[in-house]
Design an enzyme around this catalytic site. Structure first.
Site, PDB file in Angstrom:
ATOM      1  N   LYS A 102      68.021 -72.314 -27.759  1.00 58.06           N
ATOM      2  CA  LYS A 102      67.757 -72.587 -26.346  1.00 58.06           C
ATOM      3  C   LYS A 102      66.298 -72.339 -25.936  1.00 58.06           C
ATOM      4  O   LYS A 102      65.797 -73.000 -25.036  1.00 58.06           O
ATOM      5  CB  LYS A 102      68.685 -71.737 -25.456  1.00 58.06           C
ATOM      6  CG  LYS A 102      70.122 -72.241 -25.413  1.00 58.06           C
ATOM      7  CD  LYS A 102      70.951 -71.388 -24.451  1.00 58.06           C
ATOM      8  CE  LYS A 102      72.385 -71.825 -24.382  1.00 58.06           C
ATOM      9  NZ  LYS A 102      73.164 -71.051 -23.412  1.00 58.06           N
ATOM     10  N   ASP A 119      73.148 -73.389 -17.088  1.00 57.83           N
ATOM     11  CA  ASP A 119      73.971 -72.166 -17.137  1.00 57.83           C
ATOM     12  C   ASP A 119      74.027 -71.478 -15.773  1.00 57.83           C
ATOM     13  O   ASP A 119      75.085 -70.976 -15.369  1.00 57.83           O
ATOM     14  CB  ASP A 119      73.436 -71.184 -18.184  1.00 57.83           C
ATOM     15  CG  ASP A 119      73.845 -71.567 -19.603  1.00 57.83           C
ATOM     16  OD1 ASP A 119      74.832 -72.306 -19.750  1.00 57.83           O
ATOM     17  OD2 ASP A 119      73.178 -71.124 -20.553  1.00 57.83           O
TER      18      ASP A 119
HETATM   19  P1  NAP Z   1      71.829 -64.005 -26.651  1.00 51.21           P
HETATM   20  O1  NAP Z   1      70.642 -64.575 -25.949  1.00 51.21           O
HETATM   21  O2  NAP Z   1      71.849 -63.970 -28.140  1.00 51.21           O
HETATM   22  O3  NAP Z   1      72.039 -62.487 -26.079  1.00 51.21           O
HETATM   23  C1  NAP Z   1      73.066 -61.692 -26.606  1.00 51.21           C
HETATM   24  C2  NAP Z   1      73.224 -60.442 -25.743  1.00 51.21           C
HETATM   25  O4  NAP Z   1      74.410 -59.770 -26.190  1.00 51.21           O
HETATM   26  C3  NAP Z   1      72.082 -59.446 -25.854  1.00 51.21           C
HETATM   27  O5  NAP Z   1      71.947 -58.761 -24.636  1.00 51.21           O
HETATM   28  C4  NAP Z   1      72.584 -58.501 -26.960  1.00 51.21           C
HETATM   29  O6  NAP Z   1      72.029 -57.186 -26.859  1.00 51.21           O
HETATM   30  C5  NAP Z   1      74.055 -58.427 -26.598  1.00 51.21           C
HETATM   31  N1  NAP Z   1      74.953 -58.091 -27.709  1.00 51.21           N
HETATM   32  C6  NAP Z   1      75.299 -58.881 -28.761  1.00 51.21           C
HETATM   33  N2  NAP Z   1      76.176 -58.239 -29.550  1.00 51.21           N
HETATM   34  C7  NAP Z   1      76.377 -57.016 -28.998  1.00 51.21           C
HETATM   35  C8  NAP Z   1      77.151 -55.878 -29.366  1.00 51.21           C
HETATM   36  N3  NAP Z   1      77.921 -55.887 -30.446  1.00 51.21           N
HETATM   37  N4  NAP Z   1      77.104 -54.791 -28.567  1.00 51.21           N
HETATM   38  C9  NAP Z   1      76.338 -54.768 -27.459  1.00 51.21           C
HETATM   39  N5  NAP Z   1      75.573 -55.816 -27.057  1.00 51.21           N
HETATM   40  C10 NAP Z   1      75.591 -56.925 -27.824  1.00 51.21           C
HETATM   41  O7  NAP Z   1      73.175 -64.766 -26.241  1.00 51.21           O
HETATM   42  P2  NAP Z   1      73.528 -65.465 -24.836  1.00 51.21           P
HETATM   43  O8  NAP Z   1      73.173 -66.917 -24.901  1.00 51.21           O
HETATM   44  O9  NAP Z   1      72.955 -64.677 -23.738  1.00 51.21           O
HETATM   45  O10 NAP Z   1      75.136 -65.389 -24.845  1.00 51.21           O
HETATM   46  C11 NAP Z   1      75.819 -64.178 -24.568  1.00 51.21           C
HETATM   47  C12 NAP Z   1      77.308 -64.449 -24.369  1.00 51.21           C
HETATM   48  O11 NAP Z   1      77.511 -65.297 -23.244  1.00 51.21           O
HETATM   49  C13 NAP Z   1      77.985 -65.146 -25.555  1.00 51.21           C
HETATM   50  O12 NAP Z   1      79.255 -64.568 -25.726  1.00 51.21           O
HETATM   51  C14 NAP Z   1      78.151 -66.575 -25.088  1.00 51.21           C
HETATM   52  O13 NAP Z   1      79.262 -67.219 -25.676  1.00 51.21           O
HETATM   53  C15 NAP Z   1      78.383 -66.363 -23.606  1.00 51.21           C
HETATM   54  N6  NAP Z   1      78.005 -67.561 -22.823  1.00 51.21           N
HETATM   55  C16 NAP Z   1      79.000 -68.164 -22.106  1.00 51.21           C
HETATM   56  C17 NAP Z   1      78.695 -69.268 -21.337  1.00 51.21           C
HETATM   57  C18 NAP Z   1      79.781 -69.948 -20.549  1.00 51.21           C
HETATM   58  O14 NAP Z   1      79.582 -71.085 -20.115  1.00 51.21           O
HETATM   59  N7  NAP Z   1      80.901 -69.293 -20.307  1.00 51.21           N
HETATM   60  C19 NAP Z   1      77.384 -69.780 -21.283  1.00 51.21           C
HETATM   61  C20 NAP Z   1      76.379 -69.108 -22.033  1.00 51.21           C
HETATM   62  C21 NAP Z   1      76.718 -67.999 -22.805  1.00 51.21           C
HETATM   63  P3  NAP Z   1      70.633 -56.836 -27.603  1.00 51.21           P
HETATM   64  O15 NAP Z   1      69.537 -57.333 -26.693  1.00 51.21           O
HETATM   65  O16 NAP Z   1      70.669 -55.355 -27.686  1.00 51.21           O
HETATM   66  O17 NAP Z   1      70.654 -57.528 -28.937  1.00 51.21           O
END
Ligand code: NAP
Length: 290
Positions: free
Chosen positions: A70, A106
């Site tokens: 992204k 988003d």
């Molecule tokens: P990202 O940019 O990779 O960020 C991941 C985030 O999750 C970071 O804050 C990371 O913390 C944290 N994290 C990951 N694994 C963890 C763990 N085991 N324990 C604690 N914190 C953890 O990903 P993203 O795009 O923001 O997506 C995050 C979530 O939102 C995903 O589950 C995705 O499927 C969901 N999402 C849903 C939608 C929807 O339409 N419903 C849209 C977008 C995203 P650190 O900074 O410490 O690594």
């Protein structure tokens, strides 16, 4: 029927095998009578530029972009919407006259998914778990919804502080702070907050017993719990909070609304789903979920 006029759309990311977007977008194309087909293309990071240029050369009509591309895709585009410029991420590309236009849906997907819950946000205290791309998009939406105070809770302290700094500098959220999930002040913040949002990958299939919150004793019926995770349908965060009387919402509606907004960018349109169409799409997608 697929013909030479059929326009090709797709998703690029890595992995993409779990994605619901092909089922959702092909369903929407059919529903709205659009001559398009949508496929998933697993794309490795080192081949991203090649993939985008290949898509341009083949005159694809549009792409969605997911983890981990992204941010990396943004400089490869010719035009960036003001939101993409601000947030530094894009999830929707429109190919038009050989040029690539980048959008992000988003934040609007999050707001549209709230429906009647939107009124809870104005003047409220919010706890946002996560500091990645989706947390940034949600923070942008929260600023527009007029929240009073934001506490970012993130595993990596530095990343949380960077997002807090961004919220203060770029989004004009005046009361914002970043804490770690282990910080002893977390309990007090939960008690004060009206809304808790999970924008981390915690609890996502197959790690369904994980939760951004480890103890739920401070959650009660005053809280609204929103989990961006949509697989499983009910995360542990939702289940345990719901059991203590909180109102809960999962990420499936957001997924649908961000996808619908992408489709509207591709077709210069304003398609909407009536309640019966929404219900049918949700039941179609729910069948794919844990
Ligand atoms: P990202 O940019 O990779 O960020 C991941 C985030 O999750 C970071 O804050 C990371 O913390 C944290 N994290 C990951 N694994 C963890 C763990 N085991 N324990 C604690 N914190 C953890 O990903 P993203 O795009 O923001 O997506 C995050 C979530 O939102 C995903 O589950 C995705 O499927 C969901 N999402 C849903 C939608 C929807 O339409 N419903 C849209 C977008 C995203 P650190 O900074 O410490 O690594």
């Amino acid at each position: 029927m697929i013909s030479t006029r059929t326009r090709l759309f797709g998703l690029i990311g890595d992995p993409v095998s779990h994605s619901l977007s092909p089922i959702m977008q092909n369903h929407l194309f059919k529903l709205f009578g659009l001559d398009g087909v949508y496929l998933a293309f697993r794309t490795a990071g080192e081949r991203l530029a090649e993939a985008i240029n290949g898509a341009r050369a083949l005159a694809l009509a549009g792409l969605n972009v997911t983890i981990p591309h992204k941010s990396a895709v943004v400089p490869l585009c010719d035009y960036r919407s003001p939101e993409v410029e601000l947030l530094g991420v894009a999830n929707t590309l429109v190919f038009r006259d050989g040029r690539i236009h980048a959008f992000t849906t988003d934040h609007s997907g999050f707001v549209d998914s709230l429906g009647g819950e939107k009124s809870r946000f104005s003047g409220s205290r919010v706890l946002l778990f996560g500091a990645g791309g989706s947390a940034r998009a949600v923070a942008f939406a929260l600023a527009r919804l007029g929240i009073a105070r934001l506490t970012i809770v993130n595993r990596s302290r530095t990343r949380g502080e960077e997002l807090a700094e961004f919220c203060s500098r770029e989004l004009a959220i005046s009361a914002v702070e970043a804490i770690s999930p282990l910080d002893p002040v977390l309990g007090g913040k939960i008690t004060e907050a009206a809304i808790l949002i999970n924008a981390t990958a915690c609890g996502m299939f197959p790690h369904i017993e994980e939760s951004p919150l480890s103890a739920f004793d401070l959650i009660d019926r005053r809280h609204f719990i929103y989990d961006l995770v949509y697989n499983p349908r009910e995360t542990r965060f939702m289940r345990e909070s719901g059991a203590r009387g909180a109102a809960v919402q999962g990420g499936l509606d957001m997924l649908i609304f961000q996808g619908l907004a992408a489709l509207n960018h591709w077709f210069y349109s304003d398609y909407r789903l009536d309640p019966a169409e929404m219900k049918k799409l949700k039941s179609l997608l729910n069948r794919e979920l844990a």
